[in-house]
Write a protein that holds these residues in place. Structure first.
Motif, PDB file in Angstrom:
ATOM      1  N   UNK A   1       7.582 -24.596  -5.221  1.00 57.50           N
ATOM      2  CA  UNK A   1       6.422 -23.085  -6.502  1.00 57.50           C
ATOM      3  C   UNK A   1       5.464 -24.514  -6.317  1.00 57.50           C
ATOM      4  N   UNK A   2       4.434 -23.713  -5.567  1.00 56.54           N
ATOM      5  CA  UNK A   2       3.369 -24.100  -5.613  1.00 56.54           C
ATOM      6  C   UNK A   2       1.979 -23.335  -6.098  1.00 56.54           C
ATOM      7  N   UNK A   3       0.938 -24.414  -6.798  1.00 57.74           N
ATOM      8  CA  UNK A   3      -0.353 -23.257  -6.498  1.00 57.74           C
ATOM      9  C   UNK A   3      -1.053 -24.048  -5.495  1.00 57.74           C
ATOM     10  N   UNK A   4      -0.781 -24.861  -4.565  1.00 59.29           N
ATOM     11  CA  UNK A   4      -1.692 -25.199  -3.032  1.00 59.29           C
ATOM     12  C   UNK A   4      -1.006 -25.692  -2.609  1.00 59.29           C
ATOM     13  N   UNK A   5      -0.591 -24.759  -1.129  1.00 61.70           N
ATOM     14  CA  UNK A   5      -0.182 -25.792  -0.279  1.00 61.70           C
ATOM     15  C   UNK A   5      -0.908 -26.799   0.863  1.00 61.70           C
ATOM     16  N   UNK A   6      -1.672 -26.253   0.739  1.00 60.15           N
ATOM     17  CA  UNK A   6      -2.380 -27.287   1.555  1.00 60.15           C
ATOM     18  C   UNK A   6      -2.064 -29.571   1.124  1.00 60.15           C
ATOM     19  N   UNK A   7      -1.437 -29.186  -0.233  1.00 57.02           N
ATOM     20  CA  UNK A   7      -0.667 -30.143  -0.385  1.00 57.02           C
ATOM     21  C   UNK A   7       0.275 -30.923  -0.025  1.00 57.02           C
ATOM     22  N   UNK A   8       1.336 -29.385   1.220  1.00 62.89           N
ATOM     23  CA  UNK A   8       2.601 -30.055   1.121  1.00 62.89           C
ATOM     24  C   UNK A   8       2.994 -30.260   2.749  1.00 62.89           C
ATOM     25  N   UNK A   9       3.383 -31.125   3.300  1.00 59.35           N
ATOM     26  CA  UNK A   9       3.600 -31.297   5.015  1.00 59.35           C
ATOM     27  C   UNK A   9       3.420 -30.606   5.576  1.00 59.35           C
ATOM     28  N   UNK A  10       2.739 -30.577   6.444  1.00 63.30           N
ATOM     29  CA  UNK A  10       2.581 -29.283   8.006  1.00 63.30           C
ATOM     30  C   UNK A  10       4.111 -28.888   8.625  1.00 63.30           C
TER      31      UNK A  10
END
Length: 257
Positions: free
Chosen positions: A146-155
């Motif tokens: 669950x995330x509010x910011x996918x940009x913080x996850x590794x590609x």
């Protein structure tokens, strides 16, 4: 927590629910999902219902609420559903909990499900450890990030997960819910709905705030007289916000409304 909710009880999010139900129906459940949406948008609720439905002994597309698995899920002690606590998940936790524990077959259910809230707070090292499991998961594993910011996850993680983006819920649905379920008067429901911008959790936060009316009066007063105030008046006035137990960003959103 322990509210008995199924997909039918969720406001909005039709696309996400349709996706989840179809996956269950066709037996094509992915091993890794990212549910993305802002705080209060319903990520935990949807992840919980999805997990509960997957583990339900009745094998339908809604949790039956009565089988042993559903009752365990409601009281948060379903042995094959793990809720990871956010912002404390270290590399060791991922290696031990997810990578290690996931290899042990489910205790009493078809799946072993891990729900990781605020996944954007995982360090790159922890994400890399998680990647190993996402790349080669056991057949019974389902990981819900669950995330509010996918940009913080590794590609590399993003590319291996099914990403479900939560869309804003239409205002008329939120207003109807506030008036019918929370019994708010019309004008109050209007303000909460405008403030929520499609986020049900946010609407509820404001609606259930015991200082709602005071806060509204304060905001209206501030907007009315702000141009005549000097800095010290303004500072004094803004200090009062602290007594409303509301997040400053929420208060600024209220001012915008």
């Amino acid at each position: 927590g322990g509210s008995m909710a199924g997909f039918a009880d969720v406001l909005g999010h039709e696309q996400t629910i349709a996706h989840m139900k179809k996956a269950i129906e066709l037996g094509k459940v992915s091993h890794a999902y990212i549910i993305n949406g802002e705080k209060g948008s319903g990520k935990k609720l949807l992840a919980g219902i999805f997990a509960q439905t997957l583990q339900c002994q009745k094998k339908g597309t809604e949790p039956c609420m009565h089988c042993q698995s559903c009752l365990q899920a409601q009281s948060m002690n379903q042995p094959d559903m793990t809720h990871e606590k956010p912002n404390t998940i270290s590399v060791e936790d991922i290696r031990g909990q997810l990578n290690g524990d996931i290899q042990i077959k489910p205790y009493s259910s078809p799946y072993k499900i891990y729900i990781v809230d605020e996944a954007e707070k995982l360090s790159p090292q922890a994400q890399n450890a998680l990647l190993k499991t996402i790349e080669e998961p056991p057949a019974y594993a389902v990981i819900l990030l669950l995330t509010s910011n996918t940009c913080m996850l590794l590609p590399t993680i993003l590319s291996r997960c099914v990403v479900l983006d939560l869309k804003p819920v239409p205002s008329e649905k939120i207003k109807k819910y506030l008036m019918e379920e929370l019994e708010l008067p019309d004008y109050k429901a209007d303000v909460c709905t405008a403030f929520a911008q499609g986020n049900v959790g946010k609407a509820k936060r404001l609606a259930l705030s015991d200082s709602f009316s005071e806060m509204m009066e304060h905001a209206i007063h501030l907007v009315k007289y702000i141009s005549e105030m000097d800095v010290s008046d303004l500072t004094e006035d803004l200090k009062k916000i602290g007594t409303y137990k509301i997040d400053i960003n929420d208060y600024l959103d209220l001012l915008m409304v």
